[in-house]
Enzyme design. Structure first.
Site, short mmCIF file in Angstrom:
data_model
loop_
_atom_site.label_atom_id
_atom_site.label_comp_id
_atom_site.label_asym_id
_atom_site.label_seq_id
_atom_site.Cartn_x
_atom_site.Cartn_y
_atom_site.Cartn_z
N ASP A 70 0.85 -1.20 0.00
CA ASP A 70 0.00 0.00 0.00
C ASP A 70 0.89 1.25 0.00
O ASP A 70 1.72 1.42 0.90
CB ASP A 70 -0.88 -0.03 1.25
CG ASP A 70 -1.95 1.05 1.26
OD1 ASP A 70 -1.73 2.13 0.68
OD2 ASP A 70 -3.00 0.82 1.87
N GLY A 81 -1.60 -4.06 -3.08
CA GLY A 81 -1.68 -2.66 -2.68
C GLY A 81 -2.85 -2.35 -1.78
O GLY A 81 -3.27 -3.17 -0.95
N HIS A 82 -3.42 -1.17 -1.98
CA HIS A 82 -4.42 -0.60 -1.08
C HIS A 82 -5.73 -1.39 -1.07
O HIS A 82 -6.24 -1.75 -0.02
CB HIS A 82 -4.66 0.84 -1.52
CG HIS A 82 -5.43 1.67 -0.56
ND1 HIS A 82 -5.04 1.88 0.75
CD2 HIS A 82 -6.60 2.39 -0.71
CE1 HIS A 82 -5.91 2.69 1.36
NE2 HIS A 82 -6.86 2.99 0.49
N PHE A 83 -6.27 -1.68 -2.25
CA PHE A 83 -7.55 -2.37 -2.37
C PHE A 83 -7.31 -3.88 -2.42
O PHE A 83 -7.51 -4.53 -3.45
CB PHE A 83 -8.29 -1.90 -3.62
CG PHE A 83 -8.95 -0.56 -3.47
CD1 PHE A 83 -10.25 -0.44 -3.00
CD2 PHE A 83 -8.27 0.60 -3.80
CE1 PHE A 83 -10.86 0.80 -2.87
CE2 PHE A 83 -8.87 1.85 -3.68
CZ PHE A 83 -10.18 1.95 -3.20
#
Length: 291
Positions: free
Chosen positions: A241, A267-269
């Site tokens: 992330d 990553g983030h999602f």
């Protein structure tokens, strides 16, 4: 062949102090199924949980509202966009649904909204699923720290925020840190951008960005809540992330040494490309703690 069970999902609205809150709710087979409140992140909305609802909603009651300024929720003119304001609406939403005990999934913006709920109503929280939802200063990347430091009237500050609200900025939040971009559907960032481009939505996001520092200022309060109440916790985290890096996940273990931690090379999602791994972890967690 036997056709697999398909979750039934209702799409509803609920009025909370003049805000027409849109939400998705699975309709499980058992009327007393454990409840999982899904609190979405920026710049998305409840649609980010559609696949998770399909995967788990037949056995658990999954409820995912859109905040004011996001998704299908409609806020009146003059609504004040702040994290306290978002939490007020979600608190009213929970009360209107008469939810008294549930597990809370906090992701990104869902963490500051959810931890405000938790400190106001600790009796509501049966457990936490934390997915890239930060509550520790070491969980802020250098870029995130620079973003949090932006203030109204500062030269270039609003332009920096608005650059993140473009299609390029939105898509980047989905793809940065992902090892196999082919596993991330374009539907998420396309729908997010549709909502961001609606009248007044970018102004709402600018206001929330300038208010984000209030979350960092309350990290100590939320950490104290975790130490005092020690809720069961499952931490599932995209370790790449760019905003909330891996140290933010490990920091929870300082206050919740019994928490279960799983890191994923994404990553983030993280749900976008790791639902097959994360979904069963959530199901097992709900079976253990949502009684």
């Amino acid at each position: 062949m036997t056709f697999p069970f398909v979750t039934r999902t209702a799409h509803r609205h609920l009025d909370v102090d003049g805000v027409r809150v849109f939400y998705r709710e699975s309709l499980p087979e058992r009327p007393d199924a454990p409840v999982l409140l899904l609190l979405h992140g920026f710049p998305s909305a409840s649609h980010q949980f559609r696949r998770l609802i399909d995967a788990l909603g037949g056995h658990y009651r999954l409820i995912a509202p859109d905040y004011p300024g996001f998704g299908h929720t409609e806020a009146p003119d003059g609504f004040t966009y702040s994290f306290d304001g978002l939490a007020d609406v979600v608190e009213g939403f929970v009360e209107r649904l008469r939810l008294t005990r549930f597990v809370m999934y906090v992701f990104d913006f869902g963490a500051p909204v959810g931890f405000r709920l938790a400190t106001r109503h600790p009796e509501w929280i049966a457990g936490l699923v934390v997915q890239n939802g930060n509550a520790y200063e070491e969980g802020l990347s250098a870029g995130a720290r620079d973003f949090v430091a932006l203030r109204p009237g500062q030269a270039g500050a609003e332009e920096t925020i608005r650059d993140l609200l473009t299609l390029e900025g939105t898509r980047g939040q989905y793809e940065t840190g992902v090892t196999d971009p082919e596993r991330v559907a374009p539907d998420g960032w396309t729908l997010d951008q549709h909502f961001l481009d609606l009248p007044g939505r970018k102004e709402a996001q600018v206001a929330l960005a300038f208010d984000y520092h209030t979350n960092v200022e309350r990290y100590g309060e939320w950490q104290a809540w975790l130490r005092e109440h020690t809720p069961p916790a499952l931490i599932v985290w995209g370790a790449r992330d760019p905003f909330f890096p891996e140290p933010g996940a490990r920091a929870y273990l300082r206050d919740l040494p019994g928490a279960e931690l799983h890191l994923f090379e994404t990553g983030h999602f993280a749900l976008e490309d790791h639902l097959p791994e994360i979904g069963p972890l959530i199901a097992g967690f709900l079976d253990r703690v949502a009684t």
